[in-house]
Scaffold this motif. Structure first.
Motif, PDB file in Angstrom:
ATOM      1  N   VAL A   4       0.858  -1.185   0.000  1.00 28.98           N
ATOM      2  CA  VAL A   4       0.000   0.000   0.000  1.00 28.98           C
ATOM      3  C   VAL A   4       0.899   1.241   0.000  1.00 28.98           C
ATOM      4  O   VAL A   4       1.836   1.341   0.797  1.00 28.98           O
ATOM      5  CB  VAL A   4      -0.916   0.019   1.231  1.00 28.98           C
ATOM      6  CG1 VAL A   4      -1.714   1.323   1.295  1.00 28.98           C
ATOM      7  CG2 VAL A   4      -1.862  -1.178   1.218  1.00 28.98           C
ATOM      8  N   LYS A   5       0.609   2.159  -0.887  1.00 30.08           N
ATOM      9  CA  LYS A   5       1.399   3.391  -0.981  1.00 30.08           C
ATOM     10  C   LYS A   5       0.763   4.471  -0.106  1.00 30.08           C
ATOM     11  O   LYS A   5      -0.382   4.863  -0.323  1.00 30.08           O
ATOM     12  CB  LYS A   5       1.498   3.850  -2.432  1.00 30.08           C
ATOM     13  CG  LYS A   5       2.305   2.903  -3.309  1.00 30.08           C
ATOM     14  CD  LYS A   5       2.583   3.474  -4.676  1.00 30.08           C
ATOM     15  CE  LYS A   5       1.329   3.490  -5.527  1.00 30.08           C
ATOM     16  NZ  LYS A   5       1.626   3.917  -6.920  1.00 30.08           N
ATOM     17  N   LYS A  64      -3.877  12.017  -4.406  1.00 31.03           N
ATOM     18  CA  LYS A  64      -4.674  10.788  -4.418  1.00 31.03           C
ATOM     19  C   LYS A  64      -4.542   9.987  -5.707  1.00 31.03           C
ATOM     20  O   LYS A  64      -4.917   8.811  -5.740  1.00 31.03           O
ATOM     21  CB  LYS A  64      -6.144  11.098  -4.144  1.00 31.03           C
ATOM     22  CG  LYS A  64      -6.790  12.098  -5.074  1.00 31.03           C
ATOM     23  CD  LYS A  64      -8.236  12.340  -4.646  1.00 31.03           C
ATOM     24  CE  LYS A  64      -8.918  13.394  -5.495  1.00 31.03           C
ATOM     25  NZ  LYS A  64      -8.350  14.732  -5.274  1.00 31.03           N
ATOM     26  N   TYR A  67      -1.115   7.973  -4.553  1.00 34.89           N
ATOM     27  CA  TYR A  67      -1.067   7.206  -3.304  1.00 34.89           C
ATOM     28  C   TYR A  67      -2.438   6.655  -2.926  1.00 34.89           C
ATOM     29  O   TYR A  67      -3.470   7.214  -3.304  1.00 34.89           O
ATOM     30  CB  TYR A  67      -0.523   8.092  -2.174  1.00 34.89           C
ATOM     31  CG  TYR A  67       0.850   8.621  -2.465  1.00 34.89           C
ATOM     32  CD1 TYR A  67       1.987   7.838  -2.273  1.00 34.89           C
ATOM     33  CD2 TYR A  67       1.015   9.911  -2.975  1.00 34.89           C
ATOM     34  CE1 TYR A  67       3.248   8.319  -2.568  1.00 34.89           C
ATOM     35  CE2 TYR A  67       2.275  10.402  -3.278  1.00 34.89           C
ATOM     36  CZ  TYR A  67       3.386   9.602  -3.071  1.00 34.89           C
ATOM     37  OH  TYR A  67       4.640  10.083  -3.380  1.00 34.89           O
ATOM     38  N   ASP A  68      -2.421   5.558  -2.179  1.00 35.67           N
ATOM     39  CA  ASP A  68      -3.658   4.901  -1.760  1.00 35.67           C
ATOM     40  C   ASP A  68      -4.237   5.523  -0.496  1.00 35.67           C
ATOM     41  O   ASP A  68      -5.452   5.519  -0.289  1.00 35.67           O
ATOM     42  CB  ASP A  68      -3.394   3.409  -1.471  1.00 35.67           C
ATOM     43  CG  ASP A  68      -2.776   2.692  -2.651  1.00 35.67           C
ATOM     44  OD1 ASP A  68      -3.371   2.759  -3.746  1.00 35.67           O
ATOM     45  OD2 ASP A  68      -1.699   2.080  -2.490  1.00 35.67           O
ATOM     46  N   LEU A  69      -3.361   6.039   0.344  1.00 39.49           N
ATOM     47  CA  LEU A  69      -3.745   6.424   1.698  1.00 39.49           C
ATOM     48  C   LEU A  69      -2.953   7.648   2.118  1.00 39.49           C
ATOM     49  O   LEU A  69      -1.783   7.791   1.758  1.00 39.49           O
ATOM     50  CB  LEU A  69      -3.436   5.241   2.625  1.00 39.49           C
ATOM     51  CG  LEU A  69      -3.775   5.305   4.101  1.00 39.49           C
ATOM     52  CD1 LEU A  69      -5.273   5.443   4.314  1.00 39.49           C
ATOM     53  CD2 LEU A  69      -3.271   4.033   4.794  1.00 39.49           C
ATOM     54  N   ASN A  92      -9.728   8.234   1.947  1.00 34.83           N
ATOM     55  CA  ASN A  92      -8.826   7.527   2.865  1.00 34.83           C
ATOM     56  C   ASN A  92      -7.791   8.470   3.483  1.00 34.83           C
ATOM     57  O   ASN A  92      -6.584   8.288   3.326  1.00 34.83           O
ATOM     58  CB  ASN A  92      -8.134   6.381   2.131  1.00 34.83           C
ATOM     59  CG  ASN A  92      -9.121   5.324   1.666  1.00 34.83           C
ATOM     60  OD1 ASN A  92      -9.879   4.781   2.463  1.00 34.83           O
ATOM     61  ND2 ASN A  92      -9.133   5.053   0.376  1.00 34.83           N
ATOM     62  N   PHE A 127      -7.814   0.436   5.795  1.00 31.56           N
ATOM     63  CA  PHE A 127      -7.866   0.686   4.357  1.00 31.56           C
ATOM     64  C   PHE A 127      -8.041  -0.635   3.597  1.00 31.56           C
ATOM     65  O   PHE A 127      -8.854  -0.740   2.680  1.00 31.56           O
ATOM     66  CB  PHE A 127      -6.595   1.397   3.905  1.00 31.56           C
ATOM     67  CG  PHE A 127      -6.406   1.400   2.403  1.00 31.56           C
ATOM     68  CD1 PHE A 127      -7.124   2.270   1.604  1.00 31.56           C
ATOM     69  CD2 PHE A 127      -5.523   0.514   1.802  1.00 31.56           C
ATOM     70  CE1 PHE A 127      -6.969   2.263   0.228  1.00 31.56           C
ATOM     71  CE2 PHE A 127      -5.356   0.504   0.430  1.00 31.56           C
ATOM     72  CZ  PHE A 127      -6.081   1.376  -0.355  1.00 31.56           C
ATOM     73  N   LYS A 128      -7.286  -1.644   4.015  1.00 32.21           N
ATOM     74  CA  LYS A 128      -7.323  -2.941   3.332  1.00 32.21           C
ATOM     75  C   LYS A 128      -8.680  -3.617   3.490  1.00 32.21           C
ATOM     76  O   LYS A 128      -9.138  -4.321   2.590  1.00 32.21           O
ATOM     77  CB  LYS A 128      -6.237  -3.856   3.891  1.00 32.21           C
ATOM     78  CG  LYS A 128      -4.825  -3.458   3.539  1.00 32.21           C
ATOM     79  CD  LYS A 128      -4.466  -3.823   2.105  1.00 32.21           C
ATOM     80  CE  LYS A 128      -4.341  -5.316   1.919  1.00 32.21           C
ATOM     81  NZ  LYS A 128      -3.882  -5.650   0.537  1.00 32.21           N
TER      82      LYS A 128
END
Length: 237
Positions: A4-5, A64, A67-69, A92, A127-128
């Protein structure tokens, strides 16, 4: 497993800047970070989450598309004196405050970096698994302790676990155990320093520690005499 980034955003000047330098070199199977610095606008003491607040600041700073979060870190108090808060479900975005936490952990000989990692793993797991598990009121030293009293953070920051109930929720969301196993392995490495773990053990188990000390002293004395006698024979002293 794809990492996860996470974009880490430092809001204003940080008193604990060394933590971010350490985070840049931190190796995880689950996430990778990039750190961004933004200015802190003038504000009243106690940041809010609504209009023209932390939510807006982090939404504007969050890349965004890359990155994921996003996790923003700040030194000052935030609304309701939370130590962390999810600001935007859609994007997120989370915020974490070191306010008071730094003093609580320091007085208990716990590295503040432990707290930084805990909040990252907490946000990452939610997040996951679509905001699950949720925080629980009971303090178990679990990653998802609610910590209604900030002082309760010492239990998870000194030796964090994933309690059985939270493990069950994670496995219900994803049958693949690899994430959970990797998470548990990485949390296991988050501990107090060796010196303070020994100190805590001695304070908690004084009589047992005394017995161990006596046994070690006798063992060292026996071994010293043994080696001394053998050296005497070897060199004909």
């Amino acid at each position: 497993m794809k990492k996860v980034k996470i974009q880490i955003i430092k809001i204003g000047i940080q008193h604990h800047n060394v933590l971010f330098k350490k985070l840049e070199n931190y190796n995880s199977k689950l996430f990778q970070v990039s750190i961004k610095q933004i200015s802190r606008p003038n504000c009243d003491f106690g940041w809010g989450f609504n209009f023209n607040s932390l939510t807006d600041i982090l939404q504007n700073a969050f890349d965004k598309d890359v990155y994921d979060l996003c996790i923003g870190f700040i030194d000052t108090e935030i609304e309701n004196n939370y130590f962390s808060k999810r600001l935007s479900e859609k994007n997120n975005i989370y915020v974490v405050s070191f306010f008071e936490i730094d003093k609580i952990l320091s007085s208990n000989n716990i590295n503040l970096f432990n707290f930084m990692l805990l909040t990252i793993y907490r946000c990452l797991t939610r997040f996951k698994f679509n905001r699950k598990p949720s925080s629980h009121h009971e303090t178990k030293g679990c990653l998802f302790d609610m910590c209604g009293m900030k002082e309760d953070i010492i239990y998870s920051a000194s030796a964090p676990i994933i309690c059985q109930n939270c493990q069950t929720i994670i496995l219900e969301q994803h049958s693949n155990k690899q994430f959970l196993n990797d998470l548990k392995d990485e949390l296991y490495k988050i501990k107090k320093g060796t010196y303070y773990r020994i100190k805590d053990f001695i304070e908690t188990n004084p009589w047992f520690s005394l017995i161990i000390g006596i046994f070690i002293s006798i063992t060292i004395n026996i071994l010293s005499n043994y080696f001394y006698e053998n050296i005497k024979k070897l060199y004909n002293f």
